[in-house]
Design an enzyme around this catalytic site. Structure first.
Site, PDB file in Angstrom:
ATOM      1  N   LYS A  98       1.188  -4.728  -4.265  1.00 44.76           N
ATOM      2  CA  LYS A  98       0.723  -3.359  -4.524  1.00 44.76           C
ATOM      3  C   LYS A  98       1.861  -2.361  -4.651  1.00 44.76           C
ATOM      4  O   LYS A  98       1.782  -1.435  -5.463  1.00 44.76           O
ATOM      5  CB  LYS A  98      -0.254  -2.885  -3.443  1.00 44.76           C
ATOM      6  N   LYS A 198      -2.307   1.143  -2.591  1.00 46.51           N
ATOM      7  CA  LYS A 198      -3.608   0.610  -3.036  1.00 46.51           C
ATOM      8  C   LYS A 198      -4.474   1.725  -3.622  1.00 46.51           C
ATOM      9  O   LYS A 198      -5.148   1.534  -4.633  1.00 46.51           O
ATOM     10  CB  LYS A 198      -4.323  -0.054  -1.850  1.00 46.51           C
TER      11      LYS A 198
END
Ligand SMILES: NC(=O)c1ccc[n+]([C@@H]2O[C@H](COP(=O)([O-])OP(=O)(O)OC[C@H]3O[C@@H](n4cnc5c(N)ncnc54)[C@H](OP(=O)(O)O)[C@@H]3O)[C@@H](O)[C@H]2O)c1
Length: 415
Positions: A98, A198
């Protein structure tokens, strides 16, 4: 639909790499060959024969028989180097990284188009929860008001252990690390960076904006104290680390990562340990709740496998919300009600409280509950780590005429 035969070059054989290996071996319906695995440490014992491994990335990147690179290493800069080289040589890529995706989001989207390759990263947000593909496909024509949830398994594990078992913060963090939930550098988890990366990826698919993570305010749980847990417990609340993104009007969104009080009647209250939960609120579908394991080798490996499988039938993200371009602006001019535990009045002043509804001053602890502007929190973000404070979003909706789609007569209440 015909599936192409996948010849995989795998980078990383740690928690997720081994988890992927296990789920791939247990998957009867789907076959893919791992041609080579590239790792770093020559001295480490491996659980499969050394003939499967290489220490030279070129053995994968220069191998024309490999058509899919699966990147599962814990070094975001090197991951970017590997992923971009693979894409430029025409290989499709699946990644779980991420930090790498969030920091280079726009560039990675452009590279997919330029080199006609696909980059899938479902495991990068919410691990086993298929939130990215859902946002991409299911909410295509939905009026998505907001998305919030628990997106970091390590912090949720720590907060659960502190709340349910009274375990100290440092001990709970150690347990999360031993179970393979934590990032190699756990400050990424506990200080909220991981949740923010995220959130930025999710924002790209929910609203079509590729935000620079530096523009998004984040605050984690490393300053939490027994007093904060006790305060929450006495009020029947839990504290969870909750990233949020939502519309402030038709074309503008705001987003942030903050600990948040959750009452027992809310979906996120029972999302404990390493589980993640995501709530979407949309005009017609109303509220929807996704829940699943947010960390761990097998849970994350299953999302990686899903991307590998999707790759075999030619699936690509189309970045539909970006193409539509309905949301074009980002704002931090957004009011929030927070609980601030503090010691020093001068530090409290920095928050610029606009309204105060509750105030407590005891011998050892003080707190205040009131309304602040997100822009102010962002302005003092670099001072926060040095302050003896802890911040929790109360979750109370205070923005006047909050975005409730009044034109449709549909009121969205807080979860
Ligand atoms: N753990 C989770 O629950 C989880 C959940 C979602 C996403 N992720 C993401 O998945 C990725 C992997 O996480 P992990 O938990 O599996 O990490 P990990 O257990 O620390 O394993 C990292 C692996 O990367 C390898 N590696 C590091 N640098 C390398 C390099 N330059 N070249 C080749 N190999 C290299 C290491 O090699 P050696 O074996 O030789 O040391 C190791 O095998 C990260 O991006 C993480 O953010 C993890």
């Amino acid at each position: 639909m015909t599936r192409s035969k996948l010849q995989i070059g795998l980078f990383g054989y740690g928690c997720v790499g081994q988890g992927l290996h296990d789920v791939l071996n247990s998957s009867n319906g789907f076959k893919a060959d791992i041609v080579k695995i590239c790792v770093k440490d020559r001295t480490k014992q491996r659980r499969i024969p050394m003939s499967n491994f290489t220490f030279d990335k070129d053995d994968i990147l220069n191998d024309p028989s490999i058509n899919l690179v699966v990147e599962l290493i814990d070094d975001a800069d090197e991951a970017f180097n590997i992923v971009t080289r693979a894409m430029k040589s025409g290989k499709n890529v699946v990644t779980a990284n991420k930090m790498m995706v969030a920091k280079h989001f726009r560039e990675l989207v452009d590279l997919q188009k330029k080199y006609n390759v696909s980059l899938l990263y479902e495991a990068s947000a919410g691990a086993s929860i298929p939130i990215i593909r859902n946002l991409e496909e299911y909410y295509d024509n939905e009026l998505l008001h907001s998305l919030r949830g628990i997106l970091n398994g390590t912090t949720n594990y720590i907060l659960t252990k502190m709340h349910n078992e009274g375990i100290p913060y440092s001990e709970a963090l150690k347990q999360a690390q031993e179970k393979g939930f934590a990032e190699s550098d756990p400050t990424l988890d506990v200080d909220g960076w991981d949740a923010k990366y995220k959130l930025c990826i999710i924002t790209g698919h929910a609203y079509g904006l590729f935000l620079d993570p530096d523009e998004v305010f984040h605050y984690g749980i490393s300053k939490i104290s027994k007093f904060d847990i006790q305060y929450a417990k006495e009020k029947g609340l839990k504290i969870k680390l909750v990233p949020y993104v939502g519309k402030t009007n038709d074309s503008t969104i705001t987003s942030f990562v903050l600990p948040r009080f959750i009452s027992a009647d809310k979906y996120l209250y029972n999302v404990d340990n390493e589980y993640n939960g995501v709530i979407t609120e949309a005009a017609f579908a109303d509220k929807q709740f996704f829940c699943g394991k947010g960390a761990g080798g097998h849970a994350t490996g299953s999302a990686v496998l899903s991307d590998i499988s999707a790759n075999s039938y030619g699936y690509r993200y189309e970045y539909k919300k970006y193409q539509q371009g309905t949301v074009s602006d980002y704002t931090r001019n957004h009011k929030l009600e927070i609980y601030l535990r503090y010691n020093d009045e001068k530090e409290k002043e920095l928050f610029g409280f606009e309204e105060v509804s509750e105030y407590f001053s005891g011998r050892f602890n003080k707190y205040v509950i009131g309304v602040v502007n997100l822009e102010r929190l962002y302005a003092i973000r670099k001072q926060l780590p040095g302050m003896d404070v802890f911040i929790v979003n109360t979750g109370r909706k205070i923005t006047p005429a909050a975005y409730t789609d009044a034109s449709l007569g549909i009121g969205i209440k807080e979860a």
